[in-house]
Design an enzyme around this catalytic site. Sequence first.
Site, PDB file in Angstrom:
ATOM      1  N   HIS A 156      49.090  10.493 -29.577  1.00  0.00           N
ATOM      2  CA  HIS A 156      49.124  10.148 -28.476  1.00  0.00           C
ATOM      3  C   HIS A 156      48.845   8.642 -28.592  1.00  0.00           C
ATOM      4  CE1 HIS A 156      46.677  13.834 -26.523  1.00  0.00           C
ATOM      5  NE2 HIS A 156      47.867  13.642 -25.871  1.00  0.00           N
ATOM      6  N   CYS A 189      39.445   9.962 -26.426  1.00  0.00           N
ATOM      7  CA  CYS A 189      39.865  11.019 -26.250  1.00  0.00           C
ATOM      8  C   CYS A 189      38.788  11.555 -25.084  1.00  0.00           C
ATOM      9  CB  CYS A 189      40.240  12.061 -27.357  1.00  0.00           C
ATOM     10  SG  CYS A 189      41.494  11.575 -28.551  1.00  0.00           S
TER      11      CYS A 189
END
Length: 297
Positions: free
Chosen positions: A188, A282
């Site tokens: 990511h 996150c």
Amino acid sequence: MSVIDPAAPTPAHAPEPGTPQRRPRARRYLMCPPRFFEVGYAINPWMDPGLPVDVAAANAQWEGLRQVYLDLGHEVEVIEPEPGLPDMVFAANGALVIGDRALGASFAHAERRPEAAAHRRKLEGTSGITTFVTPDHVNEGEGDFLVVGNTVLAGTGFRTRPPAHQQVEEVFGLPVISLTLVDPRYYHLDTALAVLDDQTVAYYPEAFDADGKAMLKTMFPDALIATEADAAVLGLNAVSDNYHVLLPTAAVALADQLRERGYQPVPVDLSELLKAGGSVKCCTMELHQHRSRPVAH
Ligand code: ARG
């Protein structure tokens, strides 16, 4: 645990003379407690389903992070976790929210797909959000979309698909810069790049392809460049309020770099959640305020 607005930087780490004093800006975040946390499948190289996790420790660490935000004066909304969705703790992936609009997520892996509906329900009931847009393409929210000033940096290569970048441009009316990730450990964008303020980022160049590296170098000539060691403990999975930068405890060199540049690093231990390949950012969806829309007169 409590966090104090940390004392002035020590002389050894004093910002360069002439460095403007940075001021924290109030933020609004959405988090999800890891009540049903486990590593039962592997969808990134950090995850080893054989490895036991300590759910109580994961919850205590998560609560520590939430408390730091509250102590710093930020607002934290909470979304209820759901059984069978252990990665829901990584709330950043649930949507991209800027101003009164949210673009929903559409997860790449079947294991996480049901999280999108939970986020939709939560965001539709969240004050300040008036429009929820259904995603047309696979995208993992703020895992791959990072807002820097009035620009959105958008990751692709492992999860979010390039046409989703286009949809972000259309939905929010902001320029989107596509960046391709090439190392599966940094799957990511928020594992390889941290936004520090409206014009500054920190990143790990080796996580990007040649075009991505070149683009970042041009856009952010003053960026902080993270060491391999700091990247490898997910040190870039950090959240900044313009002054305080919450980052994984193990990213020690990055903390020094931040101090030298006039930021206040705030180390947070999320070692249990690292077993699923996630850390500070996150766990944190920012409900961004819109700053680009012209003010009506
Ligand atoms: N296990 C999760 C996954 O692989 C971790 C997600 C981390 N979130 C993030 N924003 N990088 O999807």
